[in-house]
Structure formats: structure tokens, C-alpha cells
Design a protein around this motif. Sequence first.
Motif, short mmCIF file in Angstrom:
data_model
loop_
_atom_site.label_atom_id
_atom_site.label_comp_id
_atom_site.label_asym_id
_atom_site.label_seq_id
_atom_site.Cartn_x
_atom_site.Cartn_y
_atom_site.Cartn_z
N ALA A 134 1.05 -1.36 0.36
CA ALA A 134 -0.13 -0.16 0.61
C ALA A 134 0.62 1.29 0.16
O ALA A 134 0.59 2.09 -0.66
CB ALA A 134 -0.96 -0.19 1.11
N ALA A 135 2.19 1.01 0.92
CA ALA A 135 3.08 2.65 0.52
C ALA A 135 3.33 2.64 -0.48
O ALA A 135 3.75 4.23 -1.27
CB ALA A 135 4.13 2.67 2.09
N VAL A 136 4.06 1.41 -1.41
CA VAL A 136 4.73 1.78 -2.34
C VAL A 136 3.76 2.27 -3.78
O VAL A 136 3.77 3.42 -4.80
CB VAL A 136 5.25 0.70 -2.95
CG1 VAL A 136 5.89 0.36 -4.54
CG2 VAL A 136 6.26 0.20 -2.02
N ILE A 137 2.28 2.13 -4.01
CA ILE A 137 1.41 2.08 -4.74
C ILE A 137 0.61 3.92 -4.07
O ILE A 137 1.17 4.30 -5.47
CB ILE A 137 0.43 0.87 -4.53
CG1 ILE A 137 0.77 -0.35 -4.90
CG2 ILE A 137 -0.35 1.65 -5.40
CD1 ILE A 137 -0.58 -1.09 -4.60
N MET A 186 -7.49 3.21 -9.16
CA MET A 186 -5.65 2.78 -8.70
C MET A 186 -4.79 2.23 -10.53
O MET A 186 -3.76 2.72 -10.34
CB MET A 186 -5.73 1.31 -7.52
CG MET A 186 -6.28 2.66 -6.38
SD MET A 186 -5.85 4.63 -5.88
CE MET A 186 -3.83 4.25 -5.75
N ILE A 187 -5.17 1.77 -11.02
CA ILE A 187 -4.67 1.77 -12.37
C ILE A 187 -4.31 2.59 -13.32
O ILE A 187 -5.58 2.80 -13.40
CB ILE A 187 -5.58 0.02 -12.34
CG1 ILE A 187 -5.73 -1.19 -11.60
CG2 ILE A 187 -5.01 -0.59 -13.08
CD1 ILE A 187 -4.29 -1.51 -10.18
N ASP A 188 -3.04 2.51 -13.80
CA ASP A 188 -3.02 3.36 -15.09
C ASP A 188 -2.63 2.27 -16.00
O ASP A 188 -3.10 3.06 -17.18
CB ASP A 188 -1.56 4.26 -14.65
CG ASP A 188 -2.38 4.89 -13.56
OD1 ASP A 188 -3.34 5.18 -13.65
OD2 ASP A 188 -1.60 4.83 -12.75
N GLY A 189 -2.72 1.49 -16.17
CA GLY A 189 -2.14 0.72 -17.07
C GLY A 189 -2.28 -1.74 -16.52
O GLY A 189 -2.54 -1.97 -15.37
N LEU A 190 -2.15 -2.13 -17.27
CA LEU A 190 -3.26 -3.50 -17.23
C LEU A 190 -2.73 -4.77 -17.66
O LEU A 190 -2.99 -4.66 -19.43
CB LEU A 190 -4.58 -3.28 -16.87
CG LEU A 190 -5.45 -5.00 -17.16
CD1 LEU A 190 -5.03 -5.93 -16.26
CD2 LEU A 190 -6.61 -4.74 -17.78
N ILE A 191 -1.75 -5.95 -17.35
CA ILE A 191 -1.69 -6.99 -18.74
C ILE A 191 -2.34 -7.89 -18.13
O ILE A 191 -2.58 -8.31 -17.24
CB ILE A 191 -0.28 -7.39 -18.19
CG1 ILE A 191 0.86 -6.13 -18.62
CG2 ILE A 191 0.57 -8.73 -18.78
CD1 ILE A 191 2.43 -6.51 -18.01
N THR A 192 -2.96 -8.40 -18.72
CA THR A 192 -3.95 -9.45 -18.16
C THR A 192 -3.92 -10.57 -20.10
O THR A 192 -3.53 -10.06 -20.90
CB THR A 192 -5.64 -9.53 -18.86
OG1 THR A 192 -6.32 -9.66 -18.08
CG2 THR A 192 -6.03 -8.15 -19.67
N ASN A 193 -4.66 -12.02 -19.64
CA ASN A 193 -5.06 -12.71 -20.46
C ASN A 193 -6.32 -12.41 -22.16
O ASN A 193 -7.06 -11.27 -21.37
CB ASN A 193 -4.26 -13.76 -20.64
CG ASN A 193 -3.57 -14.52 -20.26
OD1 ASN A 193 -2.73 -13.75 -18.72
ND2 ASN A 193 -2.94 -15.62 -20.30
N PHE A 194 -6.00 -12.81 -22.79
CA PHE A 194 -7.63 -12.61 -23.37
C PHE A 194 -8.48 -13.92 -23.24
O PHE A 194 -8.18 -15.06 -22.97
CB PHE A 194 -7.39 -13.30 -25.17
CG PHE A 194 -6.55 -11.93 -26.28
CD1 PHE A 194 -7.16 -11.01 -26.08
CD2 PHE A 194 -5.22 -11.58 -26.31
CE1 PHE A 194 -6.63 -10.16 -26.99
CE2 PHE A 194 -4.58 -11.12 -26.25
CZ PHE A 194 -5.08 -10.00 -27.22
N HIS A 195 -9.21 -12.86 -22.87
CA HIS A 195 -10.64 -14.34 -21.75
C HIS A 195 -11.51 -14.65 -22.07
O HIS A 195 -12.17 -14.49 -23.89
CB HIS A 195 -11.25 -13.17 -20.88
CG HIS A 195 -10.17 -12.97 -19.68
ND1 HIS A 195 -9.51 -13.30 -18.81
CD2 HIS A 195 -9.96 -11.45 -20.03
CE1 HIS A 195 -8.79 -12.46 -18.64
NE2 HIS A 195 -8.58 -11.08 -18.65
N LEU A 196 -12.43 -15.38 -21.24
CA LEU A 196 -13.42 -15.81 -22.37
C LEU A 196 -14.30 -15.45 -22.24
O LEU A 196 -15.42 -14.00 -21.92
CB LEU A 196 -14.08 -17.29 -21.24
CG LEU A 196 -13.74 -19.03 -21.42
CD1 LEU A 196 -13.66 -19.31 -20.16
CD2 LEU A 196 -14.22 -18.94 -22.46
N PRO A 197 -15.55 -15.19 -23.50
CA PRO A 197 -16.89 -14.11 -23.79
C PRO A 197 -17.60 -14.29 -22.85
O PRO A 197 -17.90 -15.60 -21.88
CB PRO A 197 -17.83 -15.14 -24.90
CG PRO A 197 -15.99 -16.27 -25.75
CD PRO A 197 -15.37 -15.94 -24.36
N LYS A 198 -18.67 -13.84 -22.23
CA LYS A 198 -20.08 -14.00 -21.33
C LYS A 198 -18.68 -13.92 -19.70
O LYS A 198 -19.55 -13.84 -19.06
CB LYS A 198 -20.85 -14.88 -21.39
CG LYS A 198 -21.12 -14.65 -22.73
CD LYS A 198 -22.71 -15.18 -22.71
CE LYS A 198 -23.69 -15.54 -24.39
NZ LYS A 198 -24.50 -16.35 -24.65
#
Length: 238
Positions: A134-137, A186-198
Motif C-alpha cells: 500500500a505504501a509503495v502504490i 488506482m490502475i493506470d495500466g493492465l497486463i491480462t490474458n484474452f478471456h472467455l466471452p460473457k
Amino acid sequence: KLRPGVKIALEGNGFSVNAYILSVGLNGLRTVEVEDEEALVKVGTVPLPPYIHQLLDDPERYQTGYSRELGSAAAPTAGLHFTPNLLKAINSKGVECVPVTLDVGVGTFRPVDSIELERHRMHTERYVVPASTAAVINKAKSEGRRVWAVGTTVVRTLESAVSGGIVTSGFGETDLFIRPPQKCVMIDGLITNFHLPKSTLMMLVAAFCGYDTLVSAYAEAIQNNYRFYSYGDAMAIE
């Protein structure tokens, strides 16, 4: 059809452990007390998404390199892309990498089956934000630096822990369903997989980057034969 108070014996891999049904919750989900958690690990197998049909020879193949705590029903798959060498390279560039914990529940696999998104209910999941994290963020945000989340689980954890515009440390529980037109604080960037529909995961990404950007990214992935889901490719959104 197991009711509260029933005792059951779980057996597998030459081991056995007793469990007790405590309660029945949303969609028939049972809360169970197990006599010996270590024995349960020996009895059971790794819980895998429904599109993975073969058992893993090595359970660590469905695990991040930096995992520490027991509790999740699924791996935070965006983290599967990060090897120890890659993390060292990131740190060498001055990027601070700090951990959070979210016990991913079976609700991750449950599709949204209602046209009215506000009627969908997430399963409650436990999370932990260490004081050092929390302190770093908070320091990074106060200095105008960017905060990136590796995976939707990190987004849900941090957005659940926000209070007064800052991330608060400690333990908590969340049933937060992030979807358009909500915005992440809080988020400025996101790394994420390609997800399932719905899936709630895809809707979280749409809330972060916007529907048009999301559709464009998926069109690019399909055109170029990217791999989807847990062992698939990832995208970086800023």
C-alpha cells in the motif's frame, strides 16, 4: 444434495481426509470444513478451468513463479508470463514490483448469464494488501507515476481496498463486479490474458479500456491467431 452437518470422506492418490458440510450458499456452493488441510492437498488435484481437459503432470505448471499462499481455486494467469529472469529485468529498470493476495474463487469460471449486468452476483473472495505494498502504490500515485496491475485479480484487490483515494492495507473480502461504465481508480495500466466471452474478466477489461478498444484488441488477436485463455497470450493496456 449434501446438507449442512453431513460428514463426507474425500479419497484420492492413496490418501483420505474427512470434511463437514457447514452451509449451502449461492448457486448451491457449499462451505466445507476439512480436518486436515495438508491431507486435502494430497487427496485433491489442481482445479482447472473447464476448457483444460487433461490433468497436469506437474501442478506447478498452473502456478505463477511468485505464488506463496494456499487458498485460490484458480491461478492468476496473467502472472504465468512472468519468469524469474523477466522479473529481474523489470526490477533492473527501476520498476517496483509489490505483491497482493486474492483467493480466487469458483465465480471466476462462472459466466454472466443475465442481460442486466447489475443482476449478476460475484462470489465473495478474500484478499490481503500488505502495508508495504500500500505504501509503495500510494507513494507512486502521489508522485504521478503509473501503477500497473498484472492480472484482473490485482485490479479487483486494489479497487476493493481503495478508501479516500488511497489504497488501504490489511485483510478484506470483496464481491466487487467491475463493469462498464465504472472506472478504475488506482490502475493506470493492465497486463491480462484474452478471456472467455460473457466472463466477468472480459467485462472488467472493458471497464478499464473501453468497449471499442477491447473489441479492437480481440479482433487483432483473432486475425493473428493469438492463443486465448489460461495458457494463452497476453495484452498490455495503458
